[in-house]
Motif scaffolding. Sequence first.
Motif, PDB file in Angstrom:
ATOM      1  N   TRP A  28      20.475 -43.609   2.891  1.00  0.00           N
ATOM      2  CA  TRP A  28      20.379 -44.851   2.125  1.00  0.00           C
ATOM      3  C   TRP A  28      20.609 -44.624   0.631  1.00  0.00           C
ATOM      4  CZ3 TRP A  28      20.934 -49.260   4.361  1.00  0.00           C
ATOM      5  CH2 TRP A  28      20.620 -49.388   5.700  1.00  0.00           C
ATOM      6  N   VAL A  29      20.116 -43.528   0.115  1.00  0.00           N
ATOM      7  CA  VAL A  29      20.330 -43.228  -1.304  1.00  0.00           C
ATOM      8  C   VAL A  29      21.812 -43.021  -1.582  1.00  0.00           C
ATOM      9  CG1 VAL A  29      19.905 -41.516  -3.116  1.00  0.00           C
ATOM     10  CG2 VAL A  29      18.015 -42.302  -1.686  1.00  0.00           C
ATOM     11  N   VAL A  30      22.487 -42.254  -0.738  1.00  0.00           N
ATOM     12  CA  VAL A  30      23.919 -42.010  -0.924  1.00  0.00           C
ATOM     13  C   VAL A  30      24.705 -43.312  -0.770  1.00  0.00           C
ATOM     14  CG1 VAL A  30      25.933 -40.858   0.069  1.00  0.00           C
ATOM     15  CG2 VAL A  30      23.821 -39.587  -0.255  1.00  0.00           C
ATOM     16  N   ALA A  31      24.350 -44.130   0.209  1.00  0.00           N
ATOM     17  CA  ALA A  31      25.046 -45.404   0.421  1.00  0.00           C
ATOM     18  C   ALA A  31      24.900 -46.325  -0.790  1.00  0.00           C
ATOM     19  CB  ALA A  31      24.526 -46.083   1.685  1.00  0.00           C
ATOM     20  N   ILE A  32      23.696 -46.396  -1.338  1.00  0.00           N
ATOM     21  CA  ILE A  32      23.470 -47.252  -2.509  1.00  0.00           C
ATOM     22  C   ILE A  32      24.250 -46.733  -3.711  1.00  0.00           C
ATOM     23  CG2 ILE A  32      21.715 -47.934  -4.198  1.00  0.00           C
ATOM     24  CD1 ILE A  32      19.761 -48.152  -1.800  1.00  0.00           C
ATOM     25  N   LEU A  33      24.272 -45.430  -3.916  1.00  0.00           N
ATOM     26  CA  LEU A  33      25.037 -44.869  -5.032  1.00  0.00           C
ATOM     27  C   LEU A  33      26.530 -45.141  -4.879  1.00  0.00           C
ATOM     28  CD1 LEU A  33      23.206 -41.464  -5.601  1.00  0.00           C
ATOM     29  CD2 LEU A  33      23.144 -43.507  -7.046  1.00  0.00           C
ATOM     30  N   VAL A  34      27.050 -45.015  -3.679  1.00  0.00           N
ATOM     31  CA  VAL A  34      28.473 -45.297  -3.441  1.00  0.00           C
ATOM     32  C   VAL A  34      28.775 -46.764  -3.700  1.00  0.00           C
ATOM     33  CG1 VAL A  34      30.236 -45.429  -1.639  1.00  0.00           C
ATOM     34  CG2 VAL A  34      28.853 -43.368  -1.872  1.00  0.00           C
ATOM     35  N   VAL A  35      27.930 -47.662  -3.230  1.00  0.00           N
ATOM     36  CA  VAL A  35      28.149 -49.100  -3.451  1.00  0.00           C
ATOM     37  C   VAL A  35      28.090 -49.432  -4.938  1.00  0.00           C
ATOM     38  CG1 VAL A  35      27.109 -51.375  -3.092  1.00  0.00           C
ATOM     39  CG2 VAL A  35      27.398 -49.826  -1.162  1.00  0.00           C
ATOM     40  N   LEU A  36      27.133 -48.868  -5.654  1.00  0.00           N
ATOM     41  CA  LEU A  36      27.045 -49.121  -7.102  1.00  0.00           C
ATOM     42  C   LEU A  36      28.268 -48.592  -7.836  1.00  0.00           C
ATOM     43  CD1 LEU A  36      23.281 -48.343  -7.826  1.00  0.00           C
ATOM     44  CD2 LEU A  36      24.416 -50.571  -7.850  1.00  0.00           C
ATOM     45  N   TYR A  39      30.966 -50.913  -9.824  1.00  0.00           N
ATOM     46  CA  TYR A  39      31.254 -50.663 -11.239  1.00  0.00           C
ATOM     47  C   TYR A  39      32.748 -50.512 -11.463  1.00  0.00           C
ATOM     48  CZ  TYR A  39      31.629 -48.188 -15.663  1.00  0.00           C
ATOM     49  OH  TYR A  39      31.997 -47.820 -16.924  1.00  0.00           O
ATOM     50  N   LYS A  40      33.411 -49.736 -10.615  1.00  0.00           N
ATOM     51  CA  LYS A  40      34.846 -49.491 -10.784  1.00  0.00           C
ATOM     52  C   LYS A  40      35.662 -50.742 -10.528  1.00  0.00           C
ATOM     53  CE  LYS A  40      35.308 -45.319 -12.118  1.00  0.00           C
ATOM     54  NZ  LYS A  40      35.831 -45.042 -13.415  1.00  0.00           N
ATOM     55  N   LEU A  41      35.315 -51.502  -9.509  1.00  0.00           N
ATOM     56  CA  LEU A  41      36.082 -52.701  -9.185  1.00  0.00           C
ATOM     57  C   LEU A  41      35.799 -53.835 -10.152  1.00  0.00           C
ATOM     58  CD1 LEU A  41      35.794 -52.709  -5.303  1.00  0.00           C
ATOM     59  CD2 LEU A  41      37.753 -52.035  -6.688  1.00  0.00           C
ATOM     60  N   GLY A  42      34.592 -53.904 -10.658  1.00  0.00           N
ATOM     61  CA  GLY A  42      34.223 -54.998 -11.540  1.00  0.00           C
ATOM     62  C   GLY A  42      34.495 -54.731 -13.001  1.00  0.00           C
ATOM     63  N   SER A  43      34.820 -53.518 -13.343  1.00  0.00           N
ATOM     64  CA  SER A  43      35.027 -53.213 -14.753  1.00  0.00           C
ATOM     65  C   SER A  43      36.384 -53.731 -15.209  1.00  0.00           C
ATOM     66  CB  SER A  43      34.916 -51.712 -15.005  1.00  0.00           C
ATOM     67  OG  SER A  43      35.937 -51.031 -14.339  1.00  0.00           O
ATOM     68  N   SER A  44      36.444 -54.091 -16.456  1.00  0.00           N
ATOM     69  CA  SER A  44      37.670 -54.619 -17.034  1.00  0.00           C
ATOM     70  C   SER A  44      38.653 -53.473 -17.286  1.00  0.00           C
ATOM     71  CB  SER A  44      37.357 -55.349 -18.334  1.00  0.00           C
ATOM     72  OG  SER A  44      36.807 -54.447 -19.247  1.00  0.00           O
TER      73      SER A  44
END
Length: 147
Positions: free
Chosen positions: A23-31, A35-40
């Motif tokens: 779960w920790v790894v999954a949450i880090l990957v999602v975050l 970040y990468k997809l939402g960043s300008s």
Amino acid sequence: MSELNAEEVSIKKKPLWKRKVTWVVAILVVLFLAYKLGSSPNVPEGIGENYYSNALWAYHEINVALKKGELPSDEVLDSIGDNAEEVKSNPTKYTEKERYISEEFGILYIGLLLIVSEEVADTTQTENRVYEALSNLANVLEVDEEY
């Protein structure tokens, strides 16, 4: 105490989805992906994102047209002219870099109009100034001149 055989002892393993590490790894990957997809895009500091995208569009259109040996479309020239007037009429609304970009686009605008109207005796000097303004814009917008 009696000895236990390895066959007699059953090891209970937790399923993969019940492990905390999963779960920790999954949450880090999602975050990270969010970040990468939402960043300008890489907008230089001191330039608004909307202003940057409009300036980049105009720069690209001018560059493509000049490489083809043509003039930019009227839409591009009108956009540059309108922007230069807006920045000149309300300079406090814009950052120093945005004002500089507007000035360089203004030089481009005037230079292209002079070349088209053929009112300049020495178009070479005007063309050099246009290309210098393009180079300055590439530096401020942090893009490669030759793409």
